[in-house]
Design a protein around this motif. Structure first.
Motif, PDB file in Angstrom:
ATOM      1  N   LEU A  86     -33.844-119.595  -7.185  1.00  0.00           N
ATOM      2  CA  LEU A  86     -34.112-118.365  -6.443  1.00  0.00           C
ATOM      3  C   LEU A  86     -32.882-117.967  -5.627  1.00  0.00           C
ATOM      4  N   PRO A  87     -32.683-116.670  -5.402  1.00  0.00           N
ATOM      5  CA  PRO A  87     -31.592-116.242  -4.514  1.00  0.00           C
ATOM      6  C   PRO A  87     -31.863-116.687  -3.087  1.00  0.00           C
ATOM      7  N   LEU A  88     -30.793-116.741  -2.290  1.00  0.00           N
ATOM      8  CA  LEU A  88     -30.918-117.244  -0.921  1.00  0.00           C
ATOM      9  C   LEU A  88     -31.906-116.428  -0.104  1.00  0.00           C
ATOM     10  N   TRP A  89     -31.890-115.111  -0.230  1.00  0.00           N
ATOM     11  CA  TRP A  89     -32.798-114.285   0.579  1.00  0.00           C
ATOM     12  C   TRP A  89     -34.245-114.598   0.250  1.00  0.00           C
ATOM     13  N   ARG A  90     -34.525-114.902  -1.022  1.00  0.00           N
ATOM     14  CA  ARG A  90     -35.887-115.226  -1.419  1.00  0.00           C
ATOM     15  C   ARG A  90     -36.319-116.574  -0.839  1.00  0.00           C
ATOM     16  N   GLU A  91     -35.410-117.545  -0.850  1.00  0.00           N
ATOM     17  CA  GLU A  91     -35.710-118.854  -0.273  1.00  0.00           C
ATOM     18  C   GLU A  91     -35.959-118.742   1.231  1.00  0.00           C
ATOM     19  N   LEU A  92     -35.145-117.907   1.905  1.00  0.00           N
ATOM     20  CA  LEU A  92     -35.340-117.710   3.345  1.00  0.00           C
ATOM     21  C   LEU A  92     -36.692-117.055   3.633  1.00  0.00           C
ATOM     22  N   TRP A  93     -37.069-116.108   2.802  1.00  0.00           N
ATOM     23  CA  TRP A  93     -38.360-115.431   2.994  1.00  0.00           C
ATOM     24  C   TRP A  93     -39.518-116.417   2.812  1.00  0.00           C
ATOM     25  N   ILE A  94     -39.456-117.242   1.776  1.00  0.00           N
ATOM     26  CA  ILE A  94     -40.528-118.219   1.522  1.00  0.00           C
ATOM     27  C   ILE A  94     -40.594-119.231   2.655  1.00  0.00           C
ATOM     28  N   SER A  95     -39.436-119.691   3.125  1.00  0.00           N
ATOM     29  CA  SER A  95     -39.408-120.666   4.221  1.00  0.00           C
ATOM     30  C   SER A  95     -39.998-120.066   5.497  1.00  0.00           C
ATOM     31  N   ALA A  96     -39.612-118.821   5.804  1.00  0.00           N
ATOM     32  CA  ALA A  96     -40.126-118.175   7.009  1.00  0.00           C
ATOM     33  C   ALA A  96     -41.630-117.945   6.908  1.00  0.00           C
ATOM     34  N   ARG A  97     -42.091-117.497   5.755  1.00  0.00           N
ATOM     35  CA  ARG A  97     -43.525-117.249   5.561  1.00  0.00           C
ATOM     36  C   ARG A  97     -44.336-118.542   5.691  1.00  0.00           C
TER      37      ARG A  97
ATOM     38  N   THR B 286     -38.434-127.687  14.529  1.00  0.00           N
ATOM     39  CA  THR B 286     -38.064-128.040  13.164  1.00  0.00           C
ATOM     40  C   THR B 286     -38.056-126.810  12.271  1.00  0.00           C
ATOM     41  N   ALA B 287     -39.106-125.978  12.386  1.00  0.00           N
ATOM     42  CA  ALA B 287     -39.197-124.787  11.538  1.00  0.00           C
ATOM     43  C   ALA B 287     -38.024-123.846  11.789  1.00  0.00           C
ATOM     44  N   LEU B 288     -37.714-123.610  13.055  1.00  0.00           N
ATOM     45  CA  LEU B 288     -36.616-122.693  13.387  1.00  0.00           C
ATOM     46  C   LEU B 288     -35.271-123.276  12.970  1.00  0.00           C
ATOM     47  N   THR B 289     -35.099-124.582  13.178  1.00  0.00           N
ATOM     48  CA  THR B 289     -33.842-125.225  12.787  1.00  0.00           C
ATOM     49  C   THR B 289     -33.648-125.171  11.277  1.00  0.00           C
ATOM     50  N   LEU B 290     -34.717-125.440  10.522  1.00  0.00           N
ATOM     51  CA  LEU B 290     -34.625-125.385   9.065  1.00  0.00           C
ATOM     52  C   LEU B 290     -34.354-123.966   8.585  1.00  0.00           C
ATOM     53  N   LEU B 291     -34.930-122.976   9.270  1.00  0.00           N
ATOM     54  CA  LEU B 291     -34.704-121.590   8.881  1.00  0.00           C
ATOM     55  C   LEU B 291     -33.262-121.179   9.157  1.00  0.00           C
ATOM     56  N   ILE B 292     -32.761-121.536  10.341  1.00  0.00           N
ATOM     57  CA  ILE B 292     -31.363-121.210  10.680  1.00  0.00           C
ATOM     58  C   ILE B 292     -30.402-121.941   9.759  1.00  0.00           C
ATOM     59  N   GLY B 293     -30.724-123.200   9.476  1.00  0.00           N
ATOM     60  CA  GLY B 293     -29.812-124.033   8.685  1.00  0.00           C
ATOM     61  C   GLY B 293     -30.196-124.170   7.232  1.00  0.00           C
ATOM     62  N   GLN B 294     -30.921-123.175   6.665  1.00  0.00           N
ATOM     63  CA  GLN B 294     -31.399-123.272   5.287  1.00  0.00           C
ATOM     64  C   GLN B 294     -30.293-123.658   4.303  1.00  0.00           C
ATOM     65  N   PRO B 295     -29.139-122.972   4.293  1.00  0.00           N
ATOM     66  CA  PRO B 295     -28.105-123.362   3.322  1.00  0.00           C
ATOM     67  C   PRO B 295     -27.588-124.780   3.564  1.00  0.00           C
ATOM     68  N   PHE B 296     -27.462-125.189   4.841  1.00  0.00           N
ATOM     69  CA  PHE B 296     -26.984-126.538   5.149  1.00  0.00           C
ATOM     70  C   PHE B 296     -27.939-127.594   4.609  1.00  0.00           C
ATOM     71  N   TYR B 297     -29.219-127.435   4.924  1.00  0.00           N
ATOM     72  CA  TYR B 297     -30.188-128.467   4.583  1.00  0.00           C
ATOM     73  C   TYR B 297     -30.530-128.472   3.104  1.00  0.00           C
ATOM     74  N   GLU B 298     -30.453-127.310   2.436  1.00  0.00           N
ATOM     75  CA  GLU B 298     -30.618-127.279   0.995  1.00  0.00           C
ATOM     76  C   GLU B 298     -29.519-128.109   0.331  1.00  0.00           C
ATOM     77  N   SER B 299     -28.284-127.906   0.791  1.00  0.00           N
ATOM     78  CA  SER B 299     -27.159-128.657   0.230  1.00  0.00           C
ATOM     79  C   SER B 299     -27.278-130.145   0.541  1.00  0.00           C
ATOM     80  N   LEU B 300     -27.724-130.472   1.754  1.00  0.00           N
ATOM     81  CA  LEU B 300     -27.907-131.873   2.119  1.00  0.00           C
ATOM     82  C   LEU B 300     -28.968-132.528   1.237  1.00  0.00           C
ATOM     83  N   SER B 301     -30.082-131.839   1.035  1.00  0.00           N
ATOM     84  CA  SER B 301     -31.151-132.386   0.203  1.00  0.00           C
ATOM     85  C   SER B 301     -30.685-132.578  -1.234  1.00  0.00           C
ATOM     86  N   GLU B 302     -29.951-131.617  -1.760  1.00  0.00           N
ATOM     87  CA  GLU B 302     -29.418-131.747  -3.119  1.00  0.00           C
ATOM     88  C   GLU B 302     -28.443-132.918  -3.212  1.00  0.00           C
TER      89      GLU B 302
END
Length: 289
Positions: A124-135, A93-109
């Motif tokens: 937040l910019p996309l790179w910042r969201e990816l960093w927070i998700s990965a962390r 789940t974590a890896l899928t959400l990280l790979i698909g961050q833009p997809f799932y953000e749009s789906l949730s919205e």
């Protein structure tokens, strides 16, 4: 219906939501398919090298007689696969959400927008969201590994290791799997990892009702790919209700000094004139309408 049933209901609502919105279902499949290919490579490698790995970590059993050596190493291999699957459910789940961050953000919205109300945005910019998700995913994975090692060791306890320990393992996986999924919606609401864990611990049975059935389904990798979009949608629906301010019934009016409970509209203020008068005040003429 208890919280377990309510949690499972959110899971079903999410699957129905993506079924009605086929475009989002199709977009949500792509990250899961990429992750599935990566996982397939890992599991194939483990299946080929599992025997050598168990032999390497148990040199003390080299001189054991048959069948004890084979039984012991066979049990260890089974527990190793169980540990890998235990970690894989949350890590998938974590890896899928990280790979698909833009997809799932749009789906949730899109779910928030379809259900009405304000659609939160992190800003937040996309790179910042990816960093927070990965962390945050790494922090969750560390917790899961710690639980996994403890449960792996407890698996050697007779009877308990084959009954109670697997049940606890599914509950642990279900809890953290739910956290990973609701994070998509809660990060947009500026709720950090600590806040999310506190929120879910406060509704533990609701969280398990959502996550445990999904964990069982995710044991079948292909099923996990097809359930992932609906899981994100269902987690968004749950996040909406968990963060929605509760509006309870208005408080009952308290009795006055004489023990009388006034009716809701018993007091009408017009300028400085109040009717009926408060206890202890001189009566005034009733206001004219």
């Amino acid at each position: 219906m208890g919280d377990l049933g309510v949690g499972f209901g959110y899971l079903m609502k999410g699957q129905r939501w993506v079924a009605r919105h086929g475009r989002w279902f199709g977009f949500g499949l792509l990250p899961g398919l990429v992750t599935l290919l990566l996982y397939a490579a890992v599991l194939v490698g483990l299946s080929y090298g599992g025997d050598d790995l168990t032999t390497w970590v148990t040199p003390f059993a080299d001189d054991w007689s048959s069948p004890w050596q084979g039984l012991f190493r066979g049990l260890l291999l089974v527990l190793l696969f169980a540990l890998v699957l235990f970690l894989a459910v949350v890590a998938f789940t974590a890896l899928t959400l990280l790979i698909g961050q833009p997809f799932y953000e749009s789906l949730s919205e899109a779910v928030d927008r379809a259900e009405g109300g304000v659609v939160p945005e992190s800003g937040l910019p996309l790179w910042r969201e990816l960093w927070i998700s990965a962390r945050d995913s790494l922090r969750i994975l560390v917790r899961v590994v710690l639980y996994g090692v403890l449960l792996f060791a407890a698996g050697f306890i007779p009877v308990v290791g084959q009954t109670v320990v697997p049940a606890i393992g599914f509950c642990v996986s279900g809890f953290f799997l739910t956290e990973e999924l609701v994070a998509v919606a809660l990060q947009r609401r500026r709720i950090d990892l600590k806040g999310r864990l506190t929120l879910l611990r406060g509704r533990r049975m609701l969280t398990l009702g959502f996550g445990v059935p999904l964990t069982l389904a995710f044991l079948i990798p292909v099923v996990a790919v097809f359930l992932m979009p609906g899981a994100v949608a269902g987690a968004t629906l749950m996040a909406r209700d968990l963060t929605e301010p509760e509006t309870g019934p208005e408080p009952e009016p308290e009795p006055d000094a004489a023990g009388t409970v006034p009716a809701p509209d018993a007091t009408l203020a017009l300028g400085a004139t109040v009717w009926p008068p408060a206890p202890g005040q001189e009566p005034q003429a009733p206001p004219r309408f």
